[in-house]
Design a protein around this motif. Structure first.
Motif, PDB file in Angstrom:
ATOM      1  N   MET A  57       0.837  -1.207   0.000  1.00  0.00           N
ATOM      2  CA  MET A  57       0.000   0.000   0.000  1.00  0.00           C
ATOM      3  C   MET A  57       0.870   1.255   0.000  1.00  0.00           C
ATOM      4  O   MET A  57       0.571   2.234  -0.700  1.00  0.00           O
ATOM      5  N   ASP A  59       3.889   1.398  -1.220  1.00  0.00           N
ATOM      6  CA  ASP A  59       4.479   1.476  -2.555  1.00  0.00           C
ATOM      7  C   ASP A  59       3.482   2.058  -3.560  1.00  0.00           C
ATOM      8  O   ASP A  59       3.837   2.878  -4.403  1.00  0.00           O
ATOM      9  N   LYS A  60       2.196   1.594  -3.443  1.00  0.00           N
ATOM     10  CA  LYS A  60       1.158   2.135  -4.330  1.00  0.00           C
ATOM     11  C   LYS A  60       1.002   3.635  -4.115  1.00  0.00           C
ATOM     12  O   LYS A  60       0.898   4.413  -5.062  1.00  0.00           O
ATOM     13  N   ARG A  61       0.984   4.000  -2.838  1.00  0.00           N
ATOM     14  CA  ARG A  61       0.836   5.426  -2.511  1.00  0.00           C
ATOM     15  C   ARG A  61       2.042   6.215  -3.035  1.00  0.00           C
ATOM     16  O   ARG A  61       1.879   7.311  -3.593  1.00  0.00           O
ATOM     17  N   ASN A  63       3.909   5.350  -5.561  1.00  0.00           N
ATOM     18  CA  ASN A  63       3.791   5.385  -7.027  1.00  0.00           C
ATOM     19  C   ASN A  63       2.760   6.421  -7.466  1.00  0.00           C
ATOM     20  O   ASN A  63       2.954   7.142  -8.456  1.00  0.00           O
ATOM     21  N   SER A  64       1.620   6.474  -6.748  1.00  0.00           N
ATOM     22  CA  SER A  64       0.588   7.454  -7.121  1.00  0.00           C
ATOM     23  C   SER A  64       1.101   8.877  -6.879  1.00  0.00           C
ATOM     24  O   SER A  64       0.843   9.777  -7.682  1.00  0.00           O
TER      25      SER A  64
END
Length: 186
Positions: A57, A59-61, A63-64
C-alpha cells in the motif's frame, strides 16, 4: 529487516526491566506476558503478511504520488510553454497594433494634406468663379449703362428732331427712307 526489528524488541525486554521482584520468565511477571503477547501479535502480522500489504500500500501510494508529481511537472511545463506562447502572441499583437497606429497616423496625415490641397483648389476655383462673376457684372453694368445712354441719347435726339422737324422735312425724310429700302431690297 523485520526480523531484525523483532529481535531487537525482544532483547529490549530484558530481565533488568522486569516488574517487581518476580523473575522475568514467570507468568506472574506482567512484562513477560506483555512481551509474549507482543511477539505473538508480531508473528500473526507476519503470518498474514500484513507488513507486505502495508509495504504494498505504501508502494502504491508512493507510485501514485510519483505519478501526480510527474503529471504536475508535465502540467507545469505545458503551462510554461503556453505562457511563452501567449507572451510571444502578446508581443506580436503589440507590434501589430503599433504598425496599425503608425499606418493610421500616416493615413491621417495624408488625408489632412489631401484635404488642405482640396480646400486650396476649392478656394482657387471659388476665387476664379468670383472673378468671372465680377467681370460679368462689370460687363453687364457697362452694357446697361450703354443701353441707358443709348436710350437717353435716342430720346434726346427724338425730342431735338421732333422740335426741329416740320411736315415738309418729315415727308422728305420718309421719301429718302423709302428710296434707301428700295435700293437695298433690289
Amino acid at each position: 529487516m523485520r526480523a531484525l526489528l523483532t529481535s531487537l524488541f525482544a532483547i529490549a525486554a530484558s530481565p533488568a526491566l522486569a516488574a517487581g521482584d518476580k523473575p522475568f520468565f514467570s507468568l506472574a511477571n506482567t512484562d513477560f506476558v506483555v512481551t509474549i503477547a507482543f511477539l505473538i501479535f508480531i508473528g500473526i502480522l507476519v503470518y498474514f503478511k500484513v507488513p507486505g500489504l502495508v509495504g504494498g500500500m505504501l508502494d502504491k501510494r508512493a507510485n501514485s504520488i510519483k505519478a501526480e508529481l510527474d503529471e504536475a511537472k508535465a502540467l507545469r511545463e505545458e503551462a510554461q510553454s503556453l505562457l511563452a506562447t501567449y507572451e510571444r502572441k502578446q508581443k506580436e499583437v503589440q507590434e501589430q497594433s503599433a504598425r496599425i497606429v503608425a499606418a493610421a497616423k500616416e493615413e491621417a496625415t495624408n488625408a489632412a494634406t489631401a484635404a488642405k490641397d482640396d480646400i486650396a483648389k476649392s478656394i482657387t476655383r471659388r476665387l476664379a468663379a468670383a472673378e468671372e462673376q465680377i467681370v460679368s457684372a462689370e460687363a453687364s453694368a457697362v452694357k446697361e449703362v450703354r443701353d441707358q445712354a443709348i436710350a437717353v441719347a435716342v430720346g434726346a435726339a427724338k425730342d431735338v428732331i421732333a422740335k426741329q422737324m416740320d411736315a415738309k422735312s418729315a415727308g422728305a425724310l420718309i421719301d429718302d427712307s423709302i428710296a434707301t429700302v428700295a435700293e437695298k431690297l433690289h
